[in-house]
Write a protein that holds these residues in place. Structure first.
Motif, short mmCIF file in Angstrom:
data_model
loop_
_atom_site.label_atom_id
_atom_site.label_comp_id
_atom_site.label_asym_id
_atom_site.label_seq_id
_atom_site.Cartn_x
_atom_site.Cartn_y
_atom_site.Cartn_z
N LEU A 49 -6.76 0.99 -1.55
CA LEU A 49 -6.49 1.80 -2.73
C LEU A 49 -7.78 1.97 -3.51
O LEU A 49 -8.45 0.97 -3.83
CB LEU A 49 -5.44 1.14 -3.63
N TRP A 56 0.82 -1.21 0.00
CA TRP A 56 0.00 0.00 0.00
C TRP A 56 0.85 1.26 0.00
O TRP A 56 0.57 2.22 -0.71
CB TRP A 56 -0.91 -0.04 1.23
N LYS A 71 -5.65 6.93 -1.74
CA LYS A 71 -5.16 5.97 -0.76
C LYS A 71 -5.96 6.17 0.51
O LYS A 71 -6.01 7.28 1.05
CB LYS A 71 -3.67 6.15 -0.52
#
Length: 353
Positions: free
Chosen positions: A307, A195, A296
């Protein structure tokens, strides 16, 4: 009493109508295998039992789009048997994982109606909910579909177009299903991107492409028990000057499988915020896709984040660069070879802080 099952036409729907869809479906490992055979899905969490357990799951769940397509198929006889085309989605929430031997039952409510200006068809808006054998909600979604009228002269009343959320808010995203061990996914995929390594506005051009054969989309639509005439009845489509359409959910599934490259460490789909099938897909079309990172989302977890992505699917592009119109510009802004514009949210492990 007639036993003809001709399905609902536009003038048969009423705002507030509730529909309990027939024949709950038990999903199996066989369904998973066939889905992989039709799409090439490589989602790590759903591919290997050993990997799922290593990542903190008791068993490997089923692919999210397989579950969606199965649940969607339940709604077709009452909602879209007489559809011209499915137009779009909003507020799709994958509430909890579904496992082999789970049985899904689906209910829908009509939340909007809008007759088209040609008076030959209209758009039906529905909210559908799938529950498992324990009565727990596992999936919900809004969709709108264009449906033929039986009688072009029928009076259908004033339009009711429901407001939908442009994005499923973070507090409605699933977040507690993942253990800290999900970070170990990188050892399974061979890629270290988590991420933290994605940036807003980053673009990912997925290298693969897939030709959808006549047999592929025929088998897929039968797997999902999606009996819409536009997908099944080639003779009727030819009589009206058209061809059988590839079910839009199968196009999403193919694009999602192609998007594995560049998003290898994705865990699950959390939501589909919005989407439209911009142009039709037919047998013989070759599908490719590209993705941009819209946002995000911090889920409040140390080991997993979300996401928000935008995926554009195209047909027969021949390696040409995929164009991303500005969000909200609508169908007219897309080139004629665009078949899918999907805004969706996925869960991805994040690095240890």
């Amino acid at each position: 009493m007639t036993k003809n099952r001709s399905g609902n036409y536009f003038e048969d729907f009423r705002v507030g109508m509730k529909l309990s869809h027939a024949t709950p479906r038990t999903l199996t490992e066989g369904d998973r295998s066939l889905y992989i055979g039709l799409t090439g899905s490589r989602t790590v969490l759903c591919t290997a039992e050993t990997h799922a357990r290593q990542l903190g799951f008791e068993h490997r769940p089923l692919e999210d789009m397989l579950v969606f397509n199965m649940a969607f198929g339940k709604t077709v006889p009452e909602i879209s048997l007489n559809a011209v085309a499915n137009l779009g989605y909003a507020e799709v929430r994958f509430v909890s994982h579904v496992y082999p031997c789970d049985t899904l039952a689906v209910e829908s409510e009509v939340i909007g109606l809008k007759e088209n200006s040609n008076r030959k068809s209209g758009v039906v808006y529905v909210r559908s909910t799938a529950r498992n054998q324990h009565g727990h909600e596992v999936l919900s979604w809004v969709r709108w579909v264009m449906v033929h009228k039986r009688d072009h002269g029928a009076n259908c009343g004033e339009a009711v177009v429901p407001a939908t959320q442009p994005v499923v808010p973070p507090e409605h995203l699933r977040r507690n299903d993942y253990a800290a061990r999900v970070r170990e996914i990188t050892a399974m995929t061979g890629f270290d991107d988590l991420w933290d390594d994605y940036a807003i506005d980053e673009r990912i051009d997925h290298p693969g492409a897939m030709t959808i054969n006549d047999s592929d989309h025929s088998i897929a639509t039968r797997l999902y028990q999606n009996a819409a005439r536009a997908h099944f009845d080639g003779h009727a489509m030819a009589a009206s000057g058209g061809r059988r359409l590839v079910y839009g959910g199968h196009v999403i599934s193919v694009c999602r499988a192609l998007a594995y490259d560049g998003l290898e460490n994705a865990l699950s789909i959390l939501a589909i915020n919005g989407g439209s099938h911009v142009n039709p897909t037919h047998a013989g079309d070759t599908i490719a896709c590209a993705t941009t990172v819209l946002d995000k989302v911090d889920l409040g977890q140390d080991h997993v984040g979300a996401l928000r992505l935008r995926m554009i699917g195209v047909k027969n592009a021949g390696g040409a660069s995929i164009v991303f119109p500005e969000p909200g510009e609508g169908r007219a802004a897309h080139p004629s070879n665009v078949v899918l514009d999907l805004d969706y949210t996925i869960a991805v492990p994040r690095r240890q802080r």
